[in-house]
Write a protein that holds these residues in place. Sequence first.
Motif, PDB file in Angstrom:
ATOM      1  N   LEU A 228       0.819  -1.224   0.000  1.00  0.00           N
ATOM      2  CA  LEU A 228       0.000   0.000   0.000  1.00  0.00           C
ATOM      3  C   LEU A 228       0.848   1.266   0.000  1.00  0.00           C
ATOM      4  O   LEU A 228       0.367   2.347  -0.328  1.00  0.00           O
ATOM      5  CB  LEU A 228      -0.966  -0.010   1.191  1.00  0.00           C
ATOM      6  N   GLN A 229       2.132   1.122   0.376  1.00  0.00           N
ATOM      7  CA  GLN A 229       3.038   2.277   0.370  1.00  0.00           C
ATOM      8  C   GLN A 229       3.727   2.482  -0.990  1.00  0.00           C
ATOM      9  O   GLN A 229       4.393   3.484  -1.207  1.00  0.00           O
ATOM     10  CB  GLN A 229       4.104   2.107   1.452  1.00  0.00           C
ATOM     11  N   ARG A 236       2.013  -1.768  -7.446  1.00  0.00           N
ATOM     12  CA  ARG A 236       1.044  -2.379  -6.507  1.00  0.00           C
ATOM     13  C   ARG A 236       0.399  -3.605  -7.139  1.00  0.00           C
ATOM     14  O   ARG A 236       0.256  -4.647  -6.501  1.00  0.00           O
ATOM     15  CB  ARG A 236      -0.025  -1.358  -6.114  1.00  0.00           C
ATOM     16  N   HIS A 237      -0.019  -3.464  -8.406  1.00  0.00           N
ATOM     17  CA  HIS A 237      -0.694  -4.562  -9.114  1.00  0.00           C
ATOM     18  C   HIS A 237       0.223  -5.780  -9.228  1.00  0.00           C
ATOM     19  O   HIS A 237      -0.198  -6.915  -9.009  1.00  0.00           O
ATOM     20  CB  HIS A 237      -1.138  -4.102 -10.511  1.00  0.00           C
ATOM     21  N   LYS A 238       1.511  -5.533  -9.546  1.00  0.00           N
ATOM     22  CA  LYS A 238       2.470  -6.626  -9.694  1.00  0.00           C
ATOM     23  C   LYS A 238       2.662  -7.360  -8.367  1.00  0.00           C
ATOM     24  O   LYS A 238       2.694  -8.591  -8.312  1.00  0.00           O
ATOM     25  CB  LYS A 238       3.811  -6.068 -10.194  1.00  0.00           C
ATOM     26  N   THR A 242       1.459 -11.382  -7.502  1.00  0.00           N
ATOM     27  CA  THR A 242       2.341 -12.464  -7.056  1.00  0.00           C
ATOM     28  C   THR A 242       1.824 -13.118  -5.774  1.00  0.00           C
ATOM     29  O   THR A 242       2.082 -14.283  -5.513  1.00  0.00           O
ATOM     30  CB  THR A 242       3.788 -11.971  -6.799  1.00  0.00           C
ATOM     31  N   CYS A 243       1.086 -12.365  -4.975  1.00  0.00           N
ATOM     32  CA  CYS A 243       0.564 -12.903  -3.715  1.00  0.00           C
ATOM     33  C   CYS A 243      -0.875 -13.409  -3.841  1.00  0.00           C
ATOM     34  O   CYS A 243      -1.321 -14.210  -3.022  1.00  0.00           O
ATOM     35  CB  CYS A 243       0.603 -11.829  -2.635  1.00  0.00           C
ATOM     36  N   GLY A 244      -1.599 -12.925  -4.839  1.00  0.00           N
ATOM     37  CA  GLY A 244      -3.015 -13.282  -4.986  1.00  0.00           C
ATOM     38  C   GLY A 244      -3.247 -14.768  -5.098  1.00  0.00           C
ATOM     39  O   GLY A 244      -4.132 -15.329  -4.423  1.00  0.00           O
ATOM     40  N   SER A 245      -2.418 -15.439  -5.921  1.00  0.00           N
ATOM     41  CA  SER A 245      -2.596 -16.875  -6.129  1.00  0.00           C
ATOM     42  C   SER A 245      -2.331 -17.645  -4.831  1.00  0.00           C
ATOM     43  O   SER A 245      -3.069 -18.553  -4.463  1.00  0.00           O
ATOM     44  CB  SER A 245      -1.674 -17.379  -7.235  1.00  0.00           C
ATOM     45  N   HIS A 246      -1.266 -17.221  -4.121  1.00  0.00           N
ATOM     46  CA  HIS A 246      -0.931 -17.900  -2.863  1.00  0.00           C
ATOM     47  C   HIS A 246      -2.023 -17.701  -1.818  1.00  0.00           C
ATOM     48  O   HIS A 246      -2.411 -18.638  -1.118  1.00  0.00           O
ATOM     49  CB  HIS A 246       0.409 -17.366  -2.349  1.00  0.00           C
TER      50      HIS A 246
END
Length: 311
Positions: A228-229, A236-238, A242-246
Amino acid sequence: ATSTTNISGFVNEFILLGFPCRREIQILLFVVFSFIYLLTLMGNTSIICAVWSSQKLHTPMYILLANFSFLEICYVSSDVPIMLANLISQTKSISYAGCLLQFYFFSSMCAAECLFLSVMSFDRFIAICRPLHYPTLMTHHVCAQFVIFCWVGGCLWLLTPLTLISQVPFCGPNTIDHFFCDLAPLLALSCAPIPGITLTCGIISSLIIFLTFLYILGTYFCVLSTVLQVPSSLGRHKAFSTCGSHLAVVSLFYGSLMVMYVSPGSGDYRGIQKFVTLFYALATPFFNPLIYSFQNKDMKEALKKFLYVLQ
């Protein structure tokens, strides 16, 4: 089913009720579950092959993912083949030793999955919150140590419950109202009160679930604060992708797991709980390759290359 006992009066086999329904429905379930099982094996194997064949994916994140996919193959193979055999079998029996072994193997894979998800969240935490330290902190040597820790830790964690369950007296009835030998329905069949064993097994099962879950929540809270920073929306999207799937895999796995193992020994295993077990035992390993490959551009490219080489 009548209880089968040996001379000393102890059960030497169990009957797995599975899904008590009409023969035609059982055959339909057999076809559907077989299809999902085969797709799960193919999906997870394709991830392993994509990581193995692409030099670009020889990084800690993908090495962990390849190990995780292999774990999913072991995990889904520890209960689904017996469930499929029981759907078309008339006897639906499993030996006492076979039942304990199945419980141990399935539970160990489950514990190893908790550990792998924690290590994968740590990997994402370092990559996003400490990007400059990532190459020195997550070396291939450290990654190999993490992999060994997850496999060995999962197997060792469940040795105590296995030892305790092997001391539980089973003298009939021997019918397990489930499609595999799970902790709570097994403890419910004891022919003597075993509050100590039930409590110990419950604590050990709950500990690995909650400790790893809280650790994953903690790491993702730090990741979210860092993301968020980030000033640019592209950055932010990238980071989120990378964390969305996990996070999707974590939500699927822990959501269904917590419904089941917060209170082992209750014996209340009808309807909804059987469905929930089916969800994390069969659906989660099925969705994992889909989630990881669809969310990830590098993985999609590696899979395309690998499939092109096969043609």
